[in-house]
Design an enzyme around this catalytic site. Sequence first.
Site, PDB file in Angstrom:
ATOM      1  CG  HIS A 395      58.652   9.608   2.534  1.00 47.06           C
ATOM      2  ND1 HIS A 395      59.787   9.227   1.856  1.00 47.06           N
ATOM      3  CD2 HIS A 395      57.622   9.444   1.679  1.00 47.06           C
ATOM      4  CE1 HIS A 395      59.439   8.824   0.648  1.00 47.06           C
ATOM      5  NE2 HIS A 395      58.140   8.939   0.512  1.00 47.06           N
ATOM      6  NE  ARG A 502      53.524   9.791  -0.499  1.00 46.60           N
ATOM      7  CZ  ARG A 502      53.254  11.042  -0.888  1.00 46.60           C
ATOM      8  NH1 ARG A 502      52.228  11.702  -0.366  1.00 46.60           N
ATOM      9  NH2 ARG A 502      54.009  11.636  -1.786  1.00 46.60           N
ATOM     10  NE  ARG A 538      53.039   4.746  -2.883  1.00 48.97           N
ATOM     11  CZ  ARG A 538      53.804   5.840  -2.856  1.00 48.97           C
ATOM     12  NH1 ARG A 538      54.357   6.295  -3.938  1.00 48.97           N
ATOM     13  NH2 ARG A 538      54.018   6.441  -1.714  1.00 48.97           N
ATOM     14  CD  GLU A 637      57.457   6.579  -7.664  1.00 48.50           C
ATOM     15  OE1 GLU A 637      57.552   7.373  -6.722  1.00 48.50           O
ATOM     16  OE2 GLU A 637      57.262   5.355  -7.507  1.00 48.50           O
ATOM     17  CG  ASN A 660      57.544  14.009  -4.444  1.00 45.99           C
ATOM     18  OD1 ASN A 660      57.386  15.161  -4.839  1.00 45.99           O
ATOM     19  ND2 ASN A 660      56.642  13.368  -3.716  1.00 45.99           N
ATOM     20  CG  ASP A 661      60.975   8.636  -5.548  1.00 46.66           C
ATOM     21  OD1 ASP A 661      62.021   8.859  -4.917  1.00 46.66           O
ATOM     22  OD2 ASP A 661      60.005   8.034  -5.062  1.00 46.66           O
ATOM     23  NE  ARG A 671      61.340  11.901  -1.866  1.00 47.75           N
ATOM     24  CZ  ARG A 671      60.218  11.242  -2.139  1.00 47.75           C
ATOM     25  NH1 ARG A 671      60.212  10.277  -3.048  1.00 47.75           N
ATOM     26  NH2 ARG A 671      59.102  11.557  -1.530  1.00 47.75           N
ATOM     27  CB  CYS A 708      50.651  11.813  -7.404  1.00 49.38           C
ATOM     28  SG  CYS A 708      51.807  10.477  -7.645  1.00 49.38           S
TER      29      CYS A 708
HETATM   30  C1  PEP Z   1      56.766  10.646  -5.770  1.00 48.57           C
HETATM   31  O1  PEP Z   1      57.856  10.075  -5.765  1.00 48.57           O
HETATM   32  O2  PEP Z   1      56.560  11.717  -6.376  1.00 48.57           O
HETATM   33  C2  PEP Z   1      55.630  10.094  -5.034  1.00 48.57           C
HETATM   34  C3  PEP Z   1      54.433  10.632  -5.121  1.00 48.57           C
HETATM   35  O3  PEP Z   1      55.888   9.043  -4.201  1.00 48.57           O
HETATM   36  P1  PEP Z   1      56.555   9.240  -2.768  1.00 48.57           P
HETATM   37  O4  PEP Z   1      56.704  10.691  -2.538  1.00 48.57           O
HETATM   38  O5  PEP Z   1      55.687   8.587  -1.780  1.00 48.57           O
HETATM   39  O6  PEP Z   1      57.880   8.557  -2.949  1.00 48.57           O
HETATM   40 MG    MG Z   2      57.963   8.071  -5.008  1.00 44.72          MG
END
Ligand code: PEP
Ligand code: MG
Length: 782
Positions: A395, A502, A538, A637, A660-661, A671, A708
């Site tokens: 993040h 976010r 979100r 996710e 990402n998740d 991650r 995303c």
């Molecule tokens: C993701 O997990 O891809 C996502 C967009 O959410 P975040 O990165 O905020 O966990």
């Molecule tokens: Mg995520």
Amino acid sequence: MKHTGLISPFRRREAEKAAMSIEKTRPPHGGHGEQGITVLLKRMRDAVAQDSSAQERLDLLTKVIASHVVADVCSIYLRRPDDQLELYSTEGLNRTAVHKTRMNWGEGLVGLVAKRHVPLVTSEAPKHPSFSYRPETGEDPLQSFLGVPLIRSGKTLGVLVVQNKAAREYTHEEIEAAQAVATLLAEIAASGELLSQEETEAVGAMLHLPEKLKGFGIVSGIALGKAVFLQPPTPKHRVFAKNPAEEAARLEEGLNDLRQSVDDMLSSNAALSGVSREVLETYRLFAYDRGWKDRLRAAVFSGLTAESAVEQVKAENRARMSQSRDPYLRERLHDLDDLSNRLLRHLSGEKNLGQRPLYDETILFARTMGPAELLEYDRKRLKGLVLGEVSATSHVAIVARALKLPMVSGAPDAMEQTEEGDQAVIDGDVGDIHIRPSAETLEAFRNKQTRYHELEASYAAEKSLPSRTKDGVDITIQMNAGLALDLPFLEQTGAAGVGLFRTELQFLIGSQLPSVASQEALYSEALDLAGGKPVVFRTADIGGDKTAAYMEHGNEVNPAMGWRGLRMALDRPGMIRPQLRALLSAAAGRTLWVMFPFVTLPGEVDEIRGLLDREVERAKRHQKELPADIKIGAMIETPASAWRADLIAEKVDFLSIGGNDLAQFYFAADRDSERVQRRYDPMNAGFLSFLRHTVEKVSRTGTPLSYCGEQSADPVTAAALIGVGVRQFSLPAAFIGPFRRLVRSIDSKSVSDWLEARFVEPHVTLRPALAQFLKDSGASAE
Ligand code: PEP
Ligand code: MG
């Protein structure tokens, strides 16, 4: 001191294990009493304090070390400005060789130690492939060799060599003693207490040579600025003290101050912002550790200043713990280093350990940093970031990207090699860090930065062109955001809307839960700034690596898989309902797009919809104006939700894959850990076929699906995602220009066919092959 129960039992056990392990590995000479290394350090101090020439003092020092380690030969080589290693002093070799014998960098065993930066031990020196015989030294009959680099600020300043005629094994304790002596020698050499002024200046110059370090580019772009450390550097100090009792009293006072400050930080919630409580609990365990204090005192009574004692014990801990196979212990090294640095600052009387002042152009260096901490800094002055070990989808990286802050990670020596105020340049595209660059390098990077801005301008010029592939497939491009200041990028990039807002960033920045009014203000400002383009809010995805200082997160061993996202919202309606209320009123009379993070089971969508319905009813009861339309979305996710994406799709208006998740859980690879992220590329055939399967399932339901995850910022991965059938993307603003150019240059059908033929391949990554295919077919983001 009684510890509170704030640290998890697991972490506490581990931290105690770490403290004990430092104790256990402590050499017999490191404890109380005036024996072993304590005596040696004392004798070294006396040697340095002699009122004689620099050479005589150095020779005496060599003699003292030789007699202590029972060596036939003890020699000190120092690095010259031309990188040769010159014999400066010896006990045992021909004295005529002093200042004559020189080894090239990497030449002979001495050169090898300097080059490799680590000790070298052998009982058969003449048989070693790197052995280089120097007749003038008369070292013919010497069999055993122990060489230790003199390291200061991450640089080899010279080599301490111990040799014996007999073929013998040096004991663990002897090697550690040699390392302790080498640490001190390096300190003395840099402090000016031993060498002539001219030589000290040469050492200083060496410490300030330009350096180029290799890391990983996390956020692209070029940044120039002066180095500032998130943790302030340790102040300069003398090595030896005149009055040990006075030093012991200073040490005691410094330790008390340190302990008090750690206690204060723990008991004051506000001061905890950005620093995890668990880290502080571990600090506290170390700060109160008896063994640490004993060793500091022993070093002070051997004649060192309190500051040097801290450096000495720090180096000893480093030498021992860095060899540990236990990753937890190795990680604790950072805590111990940080604690030692804090103690040094207390000793220098510096109490303010808060936010650091920045230069007009600053590159901030830190081992780790939270997203909220980053937002606290003045963005006009902050130009770039060098962090220890974070990955592209952590993040803090996401926030850095939103702020267009070039960032490099994964160069472990970066902080050792840099001093505050040094000029630095980072290249976030390739992961290079230049410290104290030459005027030419600086100029070259200024030019590169200009070209970078020109390229950006050329992307901006294309913002109204249709994002359509060569074979006529329309791709919707949206933008990721999280702060009101992101919104102007909608216009600048020509994005079709915000595909992921976010909202948790607002929750993470403040020192308390944002009020409904402040949430509503942010959401309506975002909608106003979007000028009619959709903004997908979100709901707060808190937990995992996104922790708010004012919230009790519990002590989870695996927070990424713990109480976060929708799970927290469903368990804590008291938090999500005010947010839904704020969203409903902010979107009054307009369309509200609301998306829920971390959905795992289809039934969770029903539960959250129930809460939303209750808020809608409440608004009606209060005669509040409602949104003209409400669109509900779910994030895919987790592998569980991807597998059942069709069932979830039936319950919502739209879906978005949080790659990402999803990748983190598909590969079971944190991650936030650069180390494991390097292993698993989303361009893996397995992951891509998994995505294609998910996309197909959803497309049969007719529910719109977007992607995303930050991976689409990479052109090759973006092409692959188009290849598996994704038609809508939301990505960071900085990547929209290149993404559109890529879309316009590819043929989606040929990429799909290319992938189809390779889904069965066991390769770790399809990246190089697809990059080549794209190049051959003329597709490019540049
Ligand atoms: C993701 O997990 O891809 C996502 C967009 O959410 P975040 O990165 O905020 O966990
Ligand atoms: Mg995520």
